[in-house]
Scaffold this motif. Sequence first.
Motif, short mmCIF file in Angstrom:
data_model
loop_
_atom_site.label_atom_id
_atom_site.label_comp_id
_atom_site.label_asym_id
_atom_site.label_seq_id
_atom_site.Cartn_x
_atom_site.Cartn_y
_atom_site.Cartn_z
N PRO A 6 14.32 -80.06 48.55
CA PRO A 6 13.45 -81.25 48.59
C PRO A 6 12.27 -81.11 49.54
CG PRO A 6 15.76 -81.83 48.85
CD PRO A 6 15.69 -80.35 48.91
N THR A 7 12.39 -80.28 50.59
CA THR A 7 11.28 -80.20 51.55
C THR A 7 10.90 -78.76 51.81
OG1 THR A 7 12.69 -80.03 53.48
CG2 THR A 7 12.15 -82.27 52.75
N TYR A 8 9.69 -78.57 52.32
CA TYR A 8 9.19 -77.25 52.69
C TYR A 8 10.10 -76.61 53.73
CZ TYR A 8 6.15 -73.70 54.75
OH TYR A 8 5.65 -72.53 55.22
N ASP A 9 10.50 -77.41 54.73
CA ASP A 9 11.34 -76.87 55.80
C ASP A 9 12.69 -76.38 55.27
OD1 ASP A 9 9.41 -77.23 57.64
OD2 ASP A 9 10.23 -79.09 58.50
N GLN A 10 13.24 -77.12 54.33
CA GLN A 10 14.52 -76.68 53.74
C GLN A 10 14.31 -75.40 52.93
OE1 GLN A 10 15.29 -80.58 52.02
NE2 GLN A 10 17.35 -80.49 52.86
N PHE A 11 13.17 -75.33 52.24
CA PHE A 11 12.88 -74.15 51.41
C PHE A 11 12.72 -72.90 52.26
CE2 PHE A 11 9.99 -71.37 48.98
CZ PHE A 11 10.73 -71.25 47.81
N THR A 12 12.12 -73.07 53.43
CA THR A 12 11.81 -71.89 54.25
C THR A 12 12.84 -71.68 55.37
OG1 THR A 12 10.37 -73.29 55.60
CG2 THR A 12 9.30 -72.01 53.86
N ALA A 13 13.90 -72.47 55.38
CA ALA A 13 14.91 -72.32 56.46
C ALA A 13 15.52 -70.92 56.43
CB ALA A 13 16.00 -73.37 56.28
N LYS A 14 15.87 -70.42 57.63
CA LYS A 14 16.44 -69.05 57.72
C LYS A 14 17.81 -68.97 57.06
CE LYS A 14 14.23 -66.21 61.05
NZ LYS A 14 13.29 -67.04 61.83
N THR A 15 18.66 -69.97 57.28
CA THR A 15 19.98 -69.93 56.64
C THR A 15 20.09 -71.05 55.62
OG1 THR A 15 20.88 -71.25 58.42
CG2 THR A 15 21.19 -68.88 58.62
N ARG A 16 20.44 -70.63 54.41
CA ARG A 16 20.61 -71.59 53.32
C ARG A 16 21.92 -71.20 52.62
NH1 ARG A 16 14.82 -70.25 50.72
NH2 ARG A 16 15.66 -68.19 51.17
N PRO A 17 22.84 -72.14 52.46
CA PRO A 17 24.15 -71.78 51.89
C PRO A 17 24.01 -71.18 50.49
CG PRO A 17 23.91 -74.18 52.09
CD PRO A 17 22.75 -73.58 52.79
N PHE A 18 23.04 -71.63 49.72
CA PHE A 18 22.71 -70.98 48.45
C PHE A 18 21.26 -71.31 48.14
CE2 PHE A 18 23.44 -75.02 46.31
CZ PHE A 18 24.49 -75.57 47.03
N PHE A 19 20.60 -70.38 47.46
CA PHE A 19 19.19 -70.66 47.18
C PHE A 19 18.73 -70.14 45.83
CE2 PHE A 19 17.51 -66.44 48.16
CZ PHE A 19 18.51 -65.90 48.97
N TYR A 20 19.53 -69.34 45.16
CA TYR A 20 19.20 -68.93 43.80
C TYR A 20 20.51 -68.58 43.11
CZ TYR A 20 17.01 -66.59 39.85
OH TYR A 20 16.64 -66.25 38.57
N GLY A 21 20.62 -68.96 41.84
CA GLY A 21 21.89 -68.85 41.14
C GLY A 21 22.53 -67.48 41.21
N ARG A 22 21.70 -66.43 41.25
CA ARG A 22 22.29 -65.08 41.26
C ARG A 22 23.16 -64.85 42.49
NH1 ARG A 22 17.77 -62.11 40.21
NH2 ARG A 22 17.53 -61.46 42.36
N PHE A 23 22.84 -65.57 43.57
CA PHE A 23 23.60 -65.36 44.81
C PHE A 23 24.74 -66.37 44.94
CE2 PHE A 23 19.06 -64.27 45.75
CZ PHE A 23 19.22 -62.93 45.45
N GLY A 24 24.97 -67.12 43.88
CA GLY A 24 26.12 -68.02 43.87
C GLY A 24 25.74 -69.44 44.21
N THR A 25 26.67 -70.34 43.90
CA THR A 25 26.49 -71.77 44.15
C THR A 25 27.68 -72.24 45.00
OG1 THR A 25 27.74 -72.31 42.19
CG2 THR A 25 25.36 -72.08 41.90
N SER A 26 27.83 -73.55 45.11
CA SER A 26 28.95 -74.05 45.93
C SER A 26 30.30 -73.63 45.33
CB SER A 26 28.86 -75.57 46.07
OG SER A 26 28.82 -76.13 44.79
N THR A 27 30.34 -73.37 44.03
CA THR A 27 31.58 -72.88 43.39
C THR A 27 31.99 -71.54 44.01
OG1 THR A 27 30.74 -73.87 41.38
CG2 THR A 27 32.61 -72.39 41.13
#
Length: 388
Positions: free
Chosen positions: A38-59
Amino acid sequence: MSRKNSPRTNLVAAGRMKSDQPHVVPVPPERASTVLFPTYDQFTAKTRPFFYGRFGTSTHRAFEQAVMGLENAEHILLAPSGLAAVNFALLSFALPGSHILVTDSAYDPVRYFCDGYLARRGVEITYYDPRLGGHIEKLCRENTAAILAESPGSLTFEVQDIPAMANIARARNIPLLVDNSWGSGLLYRPLDLGADISIIAATKYIAGHADVLIGTIATNDAQIAQKINTNMRLIGNNVSADDVYLAHRGLRSLAARLDVHGANGLKLAKWLERRPEISCVIHPALPSHPDHALWQRDFSGTCGLFGAIFKTEKVEKIRAFFDALAHFGMGYSWGGFESLAIPVWPQKYRTAVPWEEAGQAVRFHAGLEDVEDLIADLEAAFAAMAEM
Ligand SMILES: Cc1ncc(COP(=O)(O)O)c(C=O)c1O
């Protein structure tokens, strides 16, 4: 004093969502390629639990969490099959010019990967006697980059002395990898015994229903996890959320299923030991197995996979036996709910310790059927064999 939960109990809720709002019990399959921030800061954060489907989701994160508990590991990586998990791990250490040690009892497609892929890229492979234990030291070289063990071997069932091997590997700074598919984390925990990496073909007992291929790589070493993860990402590894969902669902009943697989397998093994058609049953939980003491020391139980050697090698007799089986299916893999039996030929693969047993080797997987029906099935198959 608070009681520590048994790993069996932990399996029931491991990786499950916690919420003070009403929520569903299973972790649903969250399928995605795009993840929106939702925000630029979230998009550019260093740690993101998931950020693209290839690297997995909450499942994926939930299943990883659950397998961490099972393997007593701080890091888990997922691969699209058990074979991919073993090979991704090997690939991360076996660089051109290096040498790796691979147990002679390794799952044969792992050997094909070593000989057909790694060797062609300048990696030297030495297959070693799975029973070397600490004597593995004499095979270690300056450029040895990894040692692969598989305990017990999935065709020939040698139990490896992982603590003794881990002492040598640690002193020489060589990662020790163990294929832990037979023990599936609940019966065996290689990381607790000093191994650096434990790999499970979760296709087998964890998923448990013969409908998924998936592999897990567990380690407590952050650098190792990072190294393998980087390679997997570079290559484009992806595991489908649906497959992860099914594996997580299977994991819930792993303990109960393994109890039945193990008890049925042991009963069949003891019954087969008394049959005149059989020269030898190869089951680590039988006192007759050469590594029984090691198995007792390091494992907390048995699964349903074991071997036997028929006295005969006559194809028409072997064919009559297999064609008469009704409950035992003939097919690859194991760990599903159904019983399986296949002829196997370890002599085709072994190089360090040639397989010299006379007679047809057979691999049995005891499923969840009533064991008396399984015994009756084998009895009928032996009768059909006798008529040939
Ligand atoms: C010991 C062992 N490791 C790895 C694998 C590979 O698992 P998958 O079939 O998920 O690739 C198998 C498959 O039979 C196996 O028996």
